[in-house]
Design an enzyme around this catalytic site. Structure first.
Site, short mmCIF file in Angstrom:
data_model
loop_
_atom_site.label_atom_id
_atom_site.label_comp_id
_atom_site.label_asym_id
_atom_site.label_seq_id
_atom_site.Cartn_x
_atom_site.Cartn_y
_atom_site.Cartn_z
N GLY A 28 39.07 41.19 35.20
CA GLY A 28 38.32 41.82 34.11
C GLY A 28 38.29 40.90 32.90
O GLY A 28 39.24 40.90 32.11
N ARG A 52 34.46 40.69 38.35
CA ARG A 52 33.43 41.11 39.31
C ARG A 52 32.24 40.15 39.30
O ARG A 52 31.82 39.64 40.33
CB ARG A 52 32.97 42.54 38.96
CG ARG A 52 31.79 42.99 39.80
CD ARG A 52 31.31 44.37 39.42
NE ARG A 52 30.79 44.43 38.04
CZ ARG A 52 30.15 45.47 37.54
NH1 ARG A 52 29.98 46.55 38.28
NH2 ARG A 52 29.71 45.47 36.30
N VAL A 93 39.56 46.60 33.63
CA VAL A 93 38.14 46.90 33.87
C VAL A 93 37.84 48.29 33.34
O VAL A 93 38.74 49.03 32.92
CB VAL A 93 37.79 46.79 35.37
CG1 VAL A 93 38.01 45.37 35.86
CG2 VAL A 93 38.59 47.78 36.20
N SER A 147 47.57 48.84 23.58
CA SER A 147 46.97 49.19 22.29
C SER A 147 47.04 48.03 21.31
O SER A 147 47.95 47.22 21.37
CB SER A 147 47.70 50.40 21.71
OG SER A 147 47.14 50.70 20.47
N ASN A 205 46.46 57.70 20.90
CA ASN A 205 45.09 57.70 20.39
C ASN A 205 44.78 58.98 19.62
O ASN A 205 44.09 58.94 18.60
CB ASN A 205 44.08 57.52 21.53
CG ASN A 205 44.04 56.10 22.01
OD1 ASN A 205 45.02 55.36 21.88
ND2 ASN A 205 42.92 55.67 22.58
P1 2AM Z 1 31.49 42.56 34.81
O1 2AM Z 1 31.75 41.40 33.87
O2 2AM Z 1 31.18 42.12 36.18
O3 2AM Z 1 30.49 43.55 34.24
C1 2AM Z 1 34.64 45.47 31.20
O4 2AM Z 1 33.41 46.07 31.32
C2 2AM Z 1 35.07 44.83 32.49
O5 2AM Z 1 35.00 45.80 33.53
C3 2AM Z 1 34.22 43.65 32.91
O6 2AM Z 1 35.09 42.69 33.44
C4 2AM Z 1 33.32 44.24 33.95
O7 2AM Z 1 32.88 43.34 34.94
C5 2AM Z 1 34.23 45.25 34.60
N1 2AM Z 1 33.50 46.33 35.26
C6 2AM Z 1 32.72 47.27 34.69
N2 2AM Z 1 32.23 48.13 35.61
C7 2AM Z 1 32.68 47.70 36.81
C8 2AM Z 1 32.56 48.16 38.14
N3 2AM Z 1 31.85 49.26 38.42
N4 2AM Z 1 33.19 47.48 39.12
C9 2AM Z 1 33.93 46.39 38.82
N5 2AM Z 1 34.11 45.91 37.58
C10 2AM Z 1 33.51 46.55 36.58
#
Ligand code: 2AM
Length: 498
Positions: A28, A52, A93, A147, A205
């Protein structure tokens, strides 16, 4: 070359030649993930980065992570092959299905004893569920609150890990090296089983919502009294050097003073608050566990009310308030009263937050270390404050303390400030200034210290219309029903259910 960079250089050479495997993988590469990686790297750990969208790994290595020992992976298989055992994989993520998707893909690649850590803002029930599922496969799962925002992630966040306790010795060296330190102690301790870490982060939070709302109410009263931005900033500055010394008071002082080429910025910001949901989750949990966390609830509702801007603007032209105008004879004294009011209400808010954690702990069989939690929040996060040091002291001297309000330090603080608190709330009511958080805290305080509440009447009403029965004082455990009108039956609701 400094010794630290010499070590860094050697590690870099060894990682280049695949002689050293990574200590941890982080999936992530959004801002939080990138900053945590750079923090870990700086503390001497070798991190393997993955995302991803794989192109972001290369981008990261060529830019932000250039010159570091961070290594990249092109696939999850590649990532896992580059890890030391037991493998540690941290997810940063989006909360929800992204976490489940990655877990599903990781499971066949990992072996029993490996650790998966979710450092996102996951709902604690999801974390509890994932813990149970992965336990069956012999994998250790950790849900960790993180945090402190971007800055915290880069230079020292507050970390709240919970889940499978066997994972703690494995991740502890990394977690306690990268976290914030307060008075030389790490702002990271093992929180408890299952979703305990994410639960504590959620309450954190919620408390943040409460702290912010209290400051906004103080600002509202000061504005109504006609104080200038500079005067308010000066007052918040003063507060920041005593018992209210905290990050949020400090930034409030600076926000009030902030000017751009059009003048003070704050006055031009639209008064509609946004929210991402963790405050709401705390309020929902409070209702589910039946704990009166009233201040956080009011803080969430206040944001909702603020969002009704158009309606409020229309209502302001038709709904009348009191004719009494905000005015005090002794402004410095009243400002000091506001400080006491804020401080007393803040004590109540934290007392309520800890009540919620205590109840959740008892229902979920978590062994929460309350002093440790206060210490985790003492540095690195948005609610960091001197006040949390006082809470830590309270729980260190009395680990079984039932309520913070009963601790000597806080009991005396409220005794000292309560006349001011009442004065401020009463005046705000008279002047028509909304103070939902300051006032709900006062009502809670008065309710908590009242041995006989009017719930006797409530029970009578329930029995009158619904035959719900009541207990008599001194005869607890025995349920009575009265035929209040002489026309109803003698059968109680509990009799029907039996
Ligand atoms: P990405 O760069 O491929 O969008 C914050 O959004 C993090 O979460 C990013 O690293 C993002 O990857 C990842 N992320 C968001 N939605 C996702 C999903 N459905 N599956 C895997 N990674 C996800």
């Amino acid at each position: 070359m400094k010794p630290k960079s010499k070590v860094h250089f050697i590690i870099r050479l060894l990682t280049c030649f695949r002689k050293i495997k990574a200590d941890i993988a982080l999936i992530g590469l959004a801002v939080m993930g990138q900053n945590l990686i750079l923090n870990m790297d700086e503390k001497g750990f070798v991190v393997c980065a993955y995302n991803r969208t794989v192109s972001k790994v290369k981008e990261f290595l060529e830019n932000e992570a250039k010159g570091t020992n961070v290594i990249g992976a092109e696939s999850l298989e590649d990532m896992v092959s580059k890890l030391q055992r037991p493998r540690k994989v941290m997810l940063l993520v989006k909360a929800g299905s992204a976490v489940d998707d990655f877990i599903k893909q990781l499971v066949p690649l990992l072996t029993p004893g490996d650790v998966i850590i979710d450092g996102g803002n996951s709902e604690y029930q999801d974390t509890s569920r994932r813990c149970l599922e992965l336990e069956k496969l012999g994998l250790l799962y950790v849900g960790s609150g993180v945090s402190g925002g971007e800055e915290g992630a880069r230079h020292g966040p507050s970390l709240m890990p919970g889940g499978h306790e066997a994972a703690w010795p494995i991740i502890q060296p990394i977690f306690q090296a990268i976290c914030a330190k307060a008075d030389g102690e790490p702002c990271c301790e093992w929180v408890g089983d299952g979703g305990a870490g994410h639960f504590v982060k959620m309450v954190h939070n919620g408390i943040e919502y409460g702290d912010m709302q209290l400051i906004c109410e103080a600002y509202h009263i000061m504005t109504a009294l006609g104080l200038s931005a500079e005067q308010m900033a000066e007052e918040f500055g003063k507060w920041n050097s005593a018992e209210l010394d905290s990050f949020l008071i400090e930034i409030t002082r600076d926000i009030l003073k902030y000017k751009d080429n059009k003048g003070y910025l704050l006055e031009r910001i639209r008064d509609t608050a946004g929210q991402k949901g963790t405050g709401k989750w705390t309020a929902i949990a409070a209702l589910q566990y039946g704990v009166p966390v009233t201040l956080i609830g009011e803080a969430v509702f206040s944001r909702c009310l603020s969002a009704l801007k158009d309606e409020r603007v229309r209502a302001s032209t038709v709904l009348k308030g009191p004719t009494v105008k905000p005015k005090v004879d002794n402004v410095p004294k009243f400002l000091n009263d506001i400080k006491h009011a804020l401080y007393c209400a803040k004590i109540v808010s934290y007392a309520q937050g800890f009540m919620l954690m205590r109840e959740a702990a008892s229902e979920n069989n978590w062994r929460l270390n309350y002093g440790g939690i206060a210490l985790m929040w003492r540095g690195g996060c948005i609610i960091r404050s001197v006040f949390l040091g006082n809470i830590k002291d309270a729980y260190t001297s009395q680990p079984q303390l039932t309520n913070l309000l009963l601790d000597e330090f806080f009991k005396n603080a409220i005794a000292q400030g309560q006349d001011s608190w009442r004065e401020v709330v009463a005046n705000a009511f008279r002047w028509g200034i909304p103070v939902p958080a300051l006032s709900t805290a006062l009502s809670f305080y008065d309710g908590y210290r009242t041995s006989k509440l009017p719930a006797n009447l409530l029970q009578a009403q329930r029995d009158y219309f619904g035959a719900h029965t009541y207990e008599l004082l001194g005869q607890e455990g025995k349920f009575h029903h009265t035929n209040w009108t002489g026309t109803g039956g003698n059968v109680s609701a509990s009799t029907y259910q039996a």
